[in-house]
Design an enzyme around this catalytic site. Structure first.
Site, PDB file in Angstrom:
ATOM      1  N   SER A   1       0.812  -1.211   0.000  1.00 43.50           N
ATOM      2  CA  SER A   1       0.000   0.000   0.000  1.00 43.50           C
ATOM      3  C   SER A   1       0.851   1.268   0.000  1.00 43.50           C
ATOM      4  O   SER A   1       1.620   1.509  -0.915  1.00 43.50           O
ATOM      5  CB  SER A   1      -0.955  -0.050   1.197  1.00 43.50           C
ATOM      6  OG  SER A   1      -1.930   0.942   1.109  1.00 43.50           O
TER       7      SER A   1
ATOM      8  N   ASP B   1      -3.021   6.117  -3.560  1.00 45.97           N
ATOM      9  CA  ASP B   1      -1.837   5.564  -2.896  1.00 45.97           C
ATOM     10  C   ASP B   1      -1.271   4.439  -3.756  1.00 45.97           C
ATOM     11  O   ASP B   1      -1.763   4.165  -4.853  1.00 45.97           O
ATOM     12  CB  ASP B   1      -2.155   5.102  -1.465  1.00 45.97           C
ATOM     13  CG  ASP B   1      -3.126   3.930  -1.419  1.00 45.97           C
ATOM     14  OD1 ASP B   1      -3.842   3.706  -2.417  1.00 45.97           O
ATOM     15  OD2 ASP B   1      -3.177   3.236  -0.387  1.00 45.97           O
TER      16      ASP B   1
ATOM     17  N   ASP C   1      -1.313   1.219  -3.888  1.00 44.76           N
ATOM     18  CA  ASP C   1      -2.114   0.093  -4.396  1.00 44.76           C
ATOM     19  C   ASP C   1      -3.515   0.508  -4.814  1.00 44.76           C
ATOM     20  O   ASP C   1      -4.344  -0.341  -5.149  1.00 44.76           O
ATOM     21  CB  ASP C   1      -2.171  -1.047  -3.372  1.00 44.76           C
ATOM     22  CG  ASP C   1      -3.031  -0.723  -2.167  1.00 44.76           C
ATOM     23  OD1 ASP C   1      -3.111   0.468  -1.793  1.00 44.76           O
ATOM     24  OD2 ASP C   1      -3.615  -1.649  -1.572  1.00 44.76           O
TER      25      ASP C   1
ATOM     26  N   ASP D   1      -6.164   1.860  -3.224  1.00 51.53           N
ATOM     27  CA  ASP D   1      -7.399   1.693  -2.447  1.00 51.53           C
ATOM     28  C   ASP D   1      -7.768   2.950  -1.658  1.00 51.53           C
ATOM     29  O   ASP D   1      -8.742   2.954  -0.917  1.00 51.53           O
ATOM     30  CB  ASP D   1      -7.345   0.455  -1.540  1.00 51.53           C
ATOM     31  CG  ASP D   1      -6.312   0.550  -0.427  1.00 51.53           C
ATOM     32  OD1 ASP D   1      -5.542   1.531  -0.382  1.00 51.53           O
ATOM     33  OD2 ASP D   1      -6.277  -0.381   0.412  1.00 51.53           O
TER      34      ASP D   1
END
Length: 449
Positions: free
Chosen positions: A100, A241, A243, A245
């Protein structure tokens, strides 16, 4: 939390803590737990842009093939993209390789079940028990029983086509949109998505080289996008961000619009269009007091959970709510996806701007944020600190003085020997005074010299 699984999958420094050997075991054992009821189970794998992603993907794939699973590699894709495709393609499991918003040396492995939701604590415990088992009793198919791997890079496009169906507007023509993709999983996808909707797109943070993910860019560094928005004269800035999400936005003046403000804007619109289930939004205890007051003014109820998007999703599933999220930008539209989704949230936000014909500064300005201050105090025993009578007394005194025009939250850190003291008040001076008053008592009673 278990030995390997934390609040958001398995994480660690790649090739040191999260080794290819461990990834092989996670693939083998995790694949078995999630696919044991299927004859030829199908597992999807996606990854972000970290240099270690290829290494961990190879190890995971080997583990999965060794138990007879069919693997579909999605390539670079967002975490919510994997969650959606797992369910949409009828797979038994989905795996995302990402840490992340963490630094590049970290990586992580996150599983999704056939319903697109993250695993339960029980499933994670079962996987951990198999990893730590002294003897590997899992199936060892041979010949035609072994799994095969195929690439399904068009999965990303399938996901984008789905996302476009979630908005009311046909396109975003006439809007100039600035994107910051954190050199991460949305670097190609987000640019394509908004350009395909006829927006005038300008992009930063979309040149991943394996090492620059989240580096001074993305939702954890929105100040970079704020400057970019003003430089380009954009109507809105959208920061994801690593990843994909999370979403943090920037208005046309360069002001940062956080998850609370985005949730408020979306909640109000969903209520106006009769689509906000139970007239309720789910947030965590860290959401700003101004968020709750703004919702109240619109006749919208709120439910609070512990910090962490998994707790928000649990509450939403349990009680049938369809909007929830965190100040940090994890926002869940449960009608459309099973996890926080930055691109989905971005689409909803721009859709509302276009329909209402209002700038983001005006929409976000309806919510007056209270000054918020967080102080960490190192303590000998964080749990005992919470039970200390003097600490309880000073918290009660502060709450009485606030008289509904402020809020104090004192809680132990989930990972460190700290007590976190957060206060919100009508002025920054009052905020600081309240926090320091409580912090002084915590230090005196329980602090570490």
């Amino acid at each position: 939390m278990g030995k390997y699984f934390g609040t958001d999958g398995v994480r660690g420094v790649a090739n040191r803590e999260l080794t290819p050997e461990l990834a092989f075991q996670i693939g083998r054992c995790g694949g078995y737990v999630l696919t044991k009821s299927a004859e030829r189970p199908k597992v999807l794998i996606g990854r972000d842009t970290r240099i270690s992603g290829h290494m961990l993907e190879g190890a995971l794939v080997a583990g999965l093939l060794s138990i007879g699973a069919e693997v579909m590699r999605l390539g670079v894709i967002s975490t919510p993209g994997v969650a959606y495709l797992t369910k949409a393609l009828g797979a038994q499991a989905g795996i995302m390789i990402s840490a992340s918003h963490n630094p590049v040396q970290d990586n992580g492995i996150k599983f999704f079940g056939p319903d697109g939701f993250k695993l339960s604590d029980e499933q994670e415990a079962e996987i951990e028990a198999l990893i730590d088992s002294a003897e590997d009793m899992l199936p060892r198919p041979i010949g035609a029983g072994l799994g095969q791997v195929n690439d399904y890079f068009e999965g990303g496009q399938k996901y984008l086509q789905y996302l476009k169906q979630t908005i009311d507007e046909e396109d975003f023509s006439g809007m100039k949109i600035a994107l910051d993709c954190a050199h991460g999983a949305t670097s190609s996808l987000a640019t394509y998505l908004f350009a395909d909707l006829d927006a005038d797109v300008v992009t930063m943070g979309a040149s991943p080289n394996g090492l620059n993910i989240n580096e001074g860019v993305g939702s954890t560094h929105p100040e970079a996008l704020a400057a970019f928005v003003k430089e380009k004269g954009a109507d809105v800035g959208l920061a994801f961000d690593g990843d994909g999400d999370r979403l943090i936005a920037v208005d046309e003046r360069g002001n940062i619009v956080d998850g609370d403000q985005i949730m408020y804007i979306c909640a109000k619109y969903l209520k106006e269009t009769g689509r906000l289930k139970q007239q309720t939004v789910v947030s965590t205890v860290m959401s700003n007091l101004g968020f709750y007051k703004a919702l109240e003014a619109q006749g919208i109820k709120s439910v609070q959970t512990a910090v962490g998007d998994r707790y928000v999703v649990e509450e939403m599933k349990k009680n049938g709510y369809n909007l929830g999220g965190e100040q940090s930008g994890h926002i869940i539209f449960l009608d459309y996806n099973t996890t926080g989704d930055g691109m989905l949230t971005a689409l909803q936000l721009v859709n509302i701007m276009k329909i209402k014909g209002k700038p983001l500064s005006e929409l976000a300005g309806e919510m007056k944020k209270y000054p918020q201050l967080l102080v960490n105090v190192r303590v000998a025993d964080k749990e005992k600190a919470m039970e200390n009578e003097q600490v309880k007394k000073v918290i009660q005194e502060v709450e009485a003085e606030m008289n509904g025009n402020g809020r104090v939250l004192v809680r132990p850190s989930g990972t460190e020997p700290l007590v976190r003291i957060m206060a919100e008040a009508q002025t920054e001076e009052a905020c600081r005074a309240y926090v320091e008053r409580i912090a002084d008592v915590v230090r005196r009673e329980m602090g570490v010299e």
